[in-house]
Design a protein around this motif. Sequence first.
Motif, mmCIF file in Angstrom:
data_model
loop_
_atom_site.group_PDB
_atom_site.id
_atom_site.type_symbol
_atom_site.label_atom_id
_atom_site.label_comp_id
_atom_site.label_asym_id
_atom_site.label_seq_id
_atom_site.Cartn_x
_atom_site.Cartn_y
_atom_site.Cartn_z
ATOM 1 N N ASP A 112 0.855 -1.193 0.000
ATOM 2 C CA ASP A 112 0.000 0.000 0.000
ATOM 3 C C ASP A 112 0.889 1.242 0.000
ATOM 4 N N GLY A 116 -4.186 6.217 -2.813
ATOM 5 C CA GLY A 116 -4.869 5.452 -3.836
ATOM 6 C C GLY A 116 -3.953 4.708 -4.779
ATOM 7 N N PRO A 141 -4.264 0.649 -8.203
ATOM 8 C CA PRO A 141 -4.537 -0.790 -8.110
ATOM 9 C C PRO A 141 -5.183 -1.374 -9.360
ATOM 10 N N ARG A 142 -6.010 -0.604 -10.040
ATOM 11 C CA ARG A 142 -6.687 -1.109 -11.240
ATOM 12 C C ARG A 142 -5.774 -1.102 -12.463
ATOM 13 N N GLY A 158 -0.803 -4.231 0.022
ATOM 14 C CA GLY A 158 -1.650 -3.783 -1.077
ATOM 15 C C GLY A 158 -2.846 -4.687 -1.259
ATOM 16 N N TYR A 162 -6.395 -2.887 -1.003
ATOM 17 C CA TYR A 162 -7.088 -2.815 -2.297
ATOM 18 C C TYR A 162 -7.444 -4.225 -2.772
ATOM 19 N N PRO A 165 -10.062 -4.491 -6.171
ATOM 20 C CA PRO A 165 -9.537 -4.260 -7.523
ATOM 21 C C PRO A 165 -8.393 -5.188 -7.911
#
Length: 223
Positions: A112, A116, A141-142, A158, A162, A165
């Motif tokens: 992380d 975002g 993440p996407r 992470g 997230y 995603p």
Amino acid sequence: MRILAFDTSTEYCTAALLMDGDLTYREVHAGQTHSQLLLPMCQDLLAGAGVSLAQLDGIAFGAGPGSFTGLRIACAVAQGLAFGADVPVLGVGTLLALAEASGAARVIACLDARMGEVYHAVYRREASDWIAESGPLLCAPRQVPAVAGLDWCGCGSGFKAYAEPLQARYGAALVSICPELYPHAREIARLAMPRIEAGQGMAAELAVPLYIRDKVALKICER
């Protein structure tokens, strides 16, 4: 080989001493007190083993990516200890340390990065070495890179921050997920040993952190 290693790239503060194959370590959930804890932890390990800094073959540290403050602390401590003892320094990637900790042969390492975003890398083990298929990099993440094939292990914070995603991105390629893993001095020491043995250690003043994100002071809207 005698290697002192430590990592302060996350909320954990870890230190390890690898001596001729025997590994001892200390770990504390430090929050923001790494600068107060790290040196006493290192001193405790050395005293327990009855060795001095000058008797080490090298000092390894978690070079990043990770917390900006944490990376600076680890690098500065490594430089200070190594300069005074005249021993080489080696920075080890935190995402690579995650891969080593996973015990898997195909690893998606993901920390992380806040704001975002995630720090991300993909590794594949070949014999006793790791091959980086992508990264380390910083991304949303996407937008993490795709992987080929199945049987991948996803590890690191992470996958906790997230989860949706990242699991949507990788789907059936993930055979296991270890969100609780974090970079640790144990793996940094093990990864550093063959490199220091091969003469890849550097002078203290040449050690630098691996930040990846250069503009941490900017707001999300500015980025």
